[in-house]
Design a protein around this motif. Sequence first.
Motif, PDB file in Angstrom:
ATOM      1  N   TRP A   1      12.203  -1.909 100.496  1.00 57.98           N
ATOM      2  CA  TRP A   1      10.891  -1.520 100.001  1.00 57.98           C
ATOM      3  C   TRP A   1       9.767  -2.333 100.665  1.00 57.98           C
ATOM      4  N   LYS A   2       9.970  -3.611 100.804  1.00 57.95           N
ATOM      5  CA  LYS A   2       8.913  -4.486 101.330  1.00 57.95           C
ATOM      6  C   LYS A   2       8.776  -4.392 102.845  1.00 57.95           C
ATOM      7  N   GLY A   3       9.884  -4.170 103.538  1.00 57.50           N
ATOM      8  CA  GLY A   3       9.832  -4.055 104.996  1.00 57.50           C
ATOM      9  C   GLY A   3       9.290  -5.276 105.712  1.00 57.50           C
ATOM     10  N   PRO A   4       9.823  -6.479 105.435  1.00 59.19           N
ATOM     11  CA  PRO A   4       9.315  -7.682 106.114  1.00 59.19           C
ATOM     12  C   PRO A   4       9.651  -7.654 107.601  1.00 59.19           C
ATOM     13  N   GLN A   5       8.952  -8.470 108.357  1.00 58.73           N
ATOM     14  CA  GLN A   5       9.228  -8.561 109.797  1.00 58.73           C
ATOM     15  C   GLN A   5      10.389  -9.497 110.101  1.00 58.73           C
ATOM     16  N   ALA A   6      10.675 -10.380 109.182  1.00 62.52           N
ATOM     17  CA  ALA A   6      11.749 -11.339 109.407  1.00 62.52           C
ATOM     18  C   ALA A   6      12.391 -11.718 108.083  1.00 62.52           C
ATOM     19  N   MET A   7      13.676 -12.042 108.149  1.00 60.28           N
ATOM     20  CA  MET A   7      14.388 -12.568 106.999  1.00 60.28           C
ATOM     21  C   MET A   7      14.781 -14.004 107.312  1.00 60.28           C
ATOM     22  N   VAL A   8      14.299 -14.928 106.508  1.00 56.02           N
ATOM     23  CA  VAL A   8      14.590 -16.345 106.684  1.00 56.02           C
ATOM     24  C   VAL A   8      15.762 -16.698 105.788  1.00 56.02           C
ATOM     25  N   VAL A   9      16.833 -17.205 106.370  1.00 53.04           N
ATOM     26  CA  VAL A   9      18.074 -17.423 105.633  1.00 53.04           C
ATOM     27  C   VAL A   9      18.446 -18.898 105.624  1.00 53.04           C
ATOM     28  N   ALA A  10      18.576 -19.462 104.441  1.00 54.95           N
ATOM     29  CA  ALA A  10      19.036 -20.836 104.263  1.00 54.95           C
ATOM     30  C   ALA A  10      20.477 -20.787 103.770  1.00 54.95           C
TER      31      ALA A  10
ATOM     32  N   ASP B   1      21.240 -19.610  99.875  1.00 55.88           N
ATOM     33  CA  ASP B   1      22.506 -19.780  99.173  1.00 55.88           C
ATOM     34  C   ASP B   1      22.408 -21.077  98.377  1.00 55.88           C
ATOM     35  N   PRO B   2      22.357 -21.018  97.037  1.00 60.05           N
ATOM     36  CA  PRO B   2      22.164 -22.235  96.244  1.00 60.05           C
ATOM     37  C   PRO B   2      23.286 -23.245  96.405  1.00 60.05           C
ATOM     38  N   THR B   3      24.424 -22.829  96.946  1.00 57.97           N
ATOM     39  CA  THR B   3      25.539 -23.748  97.154  1.00 57.97           C
ATOM     40  C   THR B   3      25.439 -24.467  98.491  1.00 57.97           C
TER      41      THR B   3
END
Length: 418
Positions: free
Chosen positions: A247-256, A196-198
């Motif tokens: 589409w990519k099916g990552p193993q994890a989503m890193v959220v800032a 989130d750029p904010t």
Amino acid sequence: MTQSSEAPSKVPPSDEPLGVSRHEGHRRGRSSAIRFFQSGCVLLATVIGCQALSASASSRSTVVAITHGDGGGASADFMSGFALGLDQVRACGVDPASVDWLSIAPGDDPSALLGQQVSVLVAPFSADLATYAQLASQRKLGVLLPYQRGDSIESLSELDPEGRLHPVVPPYQQDLNHLVDDLRDQGIQRVMVVADPTDRSADQAERFVSAFQAKGGIVESYEPSLVQMLNPGDTAALERLVNDVSWKGPQAMVVAAAHDSALAQQLDQAQASGRFGQSPEVLLRVWLLPHHRVQDLSARSWPQLILNQPARGPGWTDFSSLYSRVRGEQPTLLAASGFDTSRLMALSALTPPPISTEGTRDPLGWLAPDQEAKPLCDAIGDRLSGKPVRLIGAASDLMQRPGQPPSGQATTRRIPSR
């Protein structure tokens, strides 16, 4: 304004988006106000014993600390740790260092306030390293940096070739590195990074990407940048992200982003409804936030990984036990920083400053990174005997090498899906 005391005053905002700001040392609600008042009045006036100097007077002590502000917004955590450090010094049979605390506005030049006898200077939190490196070189000072965790620490080697600047806490990058190591140890090979750029945590996303790739990890993205910057409420961008994850099916989503932010809620809804192309419980959520922003995080329908404690020193356990017994609560890294700073001040004042290889005084030249770390009383004995010393640190390992910050050990915590 100058003040003579043994306690710091106002803590300015941190120079790091994810590090400790002036809010980290405060608790929520009524307890925060109580601790704030107690620290500002009781610790300063009673425990420490303030003694005001003339506003036009320069420092008189060999140890000087620079703060920003007038003392009304004193950091409760730092001050509490500082006071405990002074108690430990006294328990070893010596008096704490006499310290002049000088309060100046951010950006002001402190050099005019420093007497010729000053040998050790304690810089403000998140200090302008260029200013204090120049001051240290010109005046042949030893400078302690009680809380310098942000991006500025990377300029340490360039600005301080003589090794006169000594950070007390590890840089925030060590927390990110530990998070990366934990992910790789869990077999997480591919991630997507959303920011989130904010949110102030967004500035650390690129650092996480670099650290993850350095460990052999893959950061997936269909966008030009590996960090998916997503403004809350941008439904088109959110839809692109949902499709990319599917589409990519990552193993994890890193959220800032804050875990209760509008963006986080949108991601929660998409994951809960299976729009990411896999069962909700399959995709690990990694929060790229400092520990104090996720300590109250609740379980969700998918596993989560958070930073549980920031990087800290080998003496943390003993310090934490002492702090909890005396203060009735768990300490923060700010408190540990105050604890270590007061003890280093005391050690610096025990004997005349050592002489560097160039023939100039090196007031913190007795800090020996290759020595076995010792408890305070043993370190005091060695200092009085003229020996080099490395103190067992609570905030870090206090391994002071020229141009390098000290190290520490962070911890993470996995929150299972409910």
